[in-house]
Design an enzyme around this catalytic site. Sequence first.
Site, PDB file in Angstrom:
ATOM      1  N   GLU A   1       6.978   3.813  -4.385  1.00  0.00           N
ATOM      2  CA  GLU A   1       5.954   4.511  -3.519  1.00  0.00           C
ATOM      3  C   GLU A   1       6.585   6.124  -3.493  1.00  0.00           C
ATOM      4  OE1 GLU A   1       5.587   2.665   0.150  1.00  0.00           O
ATOM      5  OE2 GLU A   1       3.890   3.563   0.893  1.00  0.00           O
TER       6      GLU A   1
ATOM      7  N   LYS B   1      -3.662   3.211  -1.821  1.00  0.00           N
ATOM      8  CA  LYS B   1      -2.933   2.005  -0.962  1.00  0.00           C
ATOM      9  C   LYS B   1      -4.134   1.460   0.106  1.00  0.00           C
ATOM     10  CE  LYS B   1       1.220   1.200   2.077  1.00  0.00           C
ATOM     11  NZ  LYS B   1       2.532   2.284   2.400  1.00  0.00           N
TER      12      LYS B   1
ATOM     13  N   CYS C   1       3.653  -1.513  -1.675  1.00  0.00           N
ATOM     14  CA  CYS C   1       4.356  -1.823  -0.426  1.00  0.00           C
ATOM     15  C   CYS C   1       3.684  -2.577   0.668  1.00  0.00           C
ATOM     16  CB  CYS C   1       4.984  -0.743   0.338  1.00  0.00           C
ATOM     17  SG  CYS C   1       6.623  -0.832   0.991  1.00  0.00           S
TER      18      CYS C   1
END
Length: 413
Positions: free
Chosen positions: A54, A133, A177
């Site tokens: 990321e 995300k 994540c």
Amino acid sequence: MTTKSKVLVDLKIALVQLNSQVNQVTQNINRTWSLLNKFKEKTHKTPDIIVFPEFALTGYNFHSRDHIFPFCSLTKESESFKLAKQVSKLFNCYTVIGYPERTSTNNIDDGEPLYNSALVTSPQGNLIFNYRKSFLYQTDHDWHCHENPMGFQTFPLTFKQPNGKPDITINTSIGICMDLSPYEFEAPFIDFEFASYNLDMGTELIICPMAWLHSSSITDKSLSIIEKNEKKLEILQNLRKLDLPPYGSQNDFQFDLEKHTQKFKSLESDDYSRMDEPDLSNVDYWIRRFLPFLDLDHRTHWFQTDLIEKVLNGKDEEFLQHCPTKKSFMGARTDIPWAFKGKNMIMVNANRCGVEDGTTVFAGSSGIYKFNGKMEPGELKDNSKNHSVELLGNLGKGLEGIIMREVLFQVER
Ligand code: GLN
């Protein structure tokens, strides 16, 4: 009716672990190239896909929109796209890399949504997918990151196969994540939103670019300045003891091409030491977040009662909100005790390492896992010790490096 048959897939997957620092894009890129070039010289390996963390080239800890804005770019104008394109062409492989995305072509900040994204380039160097995300972490909220309006997504990746076998198209998804965690850390842990989505969609390859924190990080916002400084001092002293600068290790590269992670090693690796060993308590947590893909002994019992029926049809509002597919609960479905039985799924996470702001210690430990869909009787653990997950390897928690594995798994076609 056409009957499906099992096809054996052969994929060479490489993960890059970096300690990129905010405000040092050029240095971060240069170090990335020296790592990649050393990998190429040393191993002569040709991965089919290379995954970066990321925010791989920019650093992660941005504190406001003004702070991050100069580092945000349109996908095709980003340094990350430029690098991914070159990496793809050099290794003739897919490349996945996380970067901060802006969405307007105006020169100035016009208040457009900003995203925490990951782009994918083909072996020819073309942009073929961009994922944003969906579940955000506090640090993303600090700069007013927007959630992916599309939610979790899957996309196809077509891979060449050795020995003249036909190309194979794999159902793939990306989770950045916090996508692995419960929504806002508030949703019930057992909803397993991201894992359930992927189980329902039949995802075969899950790619996770991450900036996941080590437990020694300072995240408690209620600490007084004095308490925070004391904790910062502890982190600093620990780094000094390890002979490392305040930002952690850079340039001491680790290459891992074969060592399996030992499952039955104790989890004493919690503390921030032994930079070349994975942080097994985080590895455990990541595996636990994929519990729908793990063999469990309770599911048959649930199936015999009408428990799953109740959960799935009971329209539990919270569960439905972030489990868009809603076909399974903890891997169980109303028509079959374990929806993943007899299937395979590969999960990879490319995590960053190092320290930012003297407060955020990243957990490294980038790894490659195979969920094999096998069932065994007996008491089964809901973590990395479960027999149905194979820990194919992890990098250490604190060193930059590359791990590569040739992974064999079955898909139904
Ligand atoms: N759950 C993650 C953590 O605790 C989130 C970090 C992130 O999204 N970068 O590290």
